[in-house]
Scaffold this active site. Sequence first.
Site, short mmCIF file in Angstrom:
data_model
loop_
_atom_site.label_atom_id
_atom_site.label_comp_id
_atom_site.label_asym_id
_atom_site.label_seq_id
_atom_site.Cartn_x
_atom_site.Cartn_y
_atom_site.Cartn_z
N SER A 117 0.85 -1.19 0.00
CA SER A 117 0.00 0.00 0.00
C SER A 117 0.88 1.23 0.00
O SER A 117 2.02 1.21 0.50
CB SER A 117 -0.88 0.00 1.25
OG SER A 117 -1.54 1.25 1.42
N TYR B 20 -2.36 -0.73 10.50
CA TYR B 20 -2.29 -1.03 9.07
C TYR B 20 -0.97 -0.55 8.48
O TYR B 20 -0.28 -1.29 7.76
CB TYR B 20 -3.47 -0.38 8.35
CG TYR B 20 -3.53 -0.67 6.87
CD1 TYR B 20 -4.05 -1.86 6.39
CD2 TYR B 20 -3.08 0.27 5.95
CE1 TYR B 20 -4.12 -2.12 5.03
CE2 TYR B 20 -3.14 0.03 4.59
CZ TYR B 20 -3.66 -1.17 4.14
OH TYR B 20 -3.72 -1.42 2.78
#
Length: 261
Positions: free
Chosen positions: A134, A147
Site C-alpha cells: 500500500s 495497518y
Amino acid sequence: MKQRYRAVLTGASGGLGQAIAAALGPSCDALLLVGRDAGRLAQSAAAAGPAARVLAADLATETGRDRVLAAAPEGTNLLINNAGAGDFAWLAAQDDAALERIVQANLLAPMQLTRRLLPRLARAPEAWIVNVGSILGYLGYPGHAAYCASKFALRGFSEALRRELAGGPVRVLHFAPRAARTAMNSQALCALNQELGVAMDDPARVAAELLRLLERPAAERLLGWPEKLFARLNQLVPGLLDRALARQLPAIRRHLKGKPV
C-alpha cells in the site's frame, strides 16, 4: 511469446482479488484462487476463466496455509500475496485481537505462505512473488497505525527477500496501490477521502497495473498521483508531511468520532 503463469492468488474473494483474478486468468494455465468466502471465490473463478479453481482457506491458520501448499499447481511460478485486512480507527480504540488480525493478515501470513511455496517457485525457470502492499507502507497516516505498521513491514520483507534471492530464478516485486473502491474501506474512510479530495481507484484499474508490473518487472511499483510524491517526500523530508497531515487532523477526528486518546 507472452508469459504464461501457474499461479496462486490469495485474497481472491475480495474486491481487488476478484479484479486481479479476472485480469490474470487469461494468462494462466493454472490459477488457484484462495480466500475465505466460498461464494465470492466462485464468482472470481467464473471471471477468471477455465484455468481457475478455488480453495476456501484461512491463511491465519497453519492448517489453511498447509492446504494452499498442497493445492498449489504443479510448476507454480507466480505467488500473489494479496490477502489483507484494515481498520480505520484510533490505536487506543482497537483491542489486541484487532491488532493481531491486521498484522497476521498483512504481514505474517504472506511471510509464512511464501516460505512454504519458495522451494516450489525456485524449481521454475522463472518465478515471481508479488506482495501487494500500500502507499500507506511508505506514509504513516492517522487512524491507520496498525495497518501502516504491517504494510511498512511487508515492504521491508519484500526488500530483504528480493536481496536474499538475487541471482536466482525467483523475483520479488512490491506493488503499492493507493486506496481502491472495495468493501475493505469503511464508510467513514470513504467519506473522509471524499471530503479531502483523495482519489480511490477502481479495482480493475489496479489489477491492470499489477499485470503491467509482471510484464515489465520492477522491484517496486507505486500507484497514484500525488500519493507517489507524498510517499517519496515522506522518505526525504518527513517533517514536511507531518505539517501537512496535521492540517487534516480535524477532518479525521470528525470521521473517527473523537480524539486518539
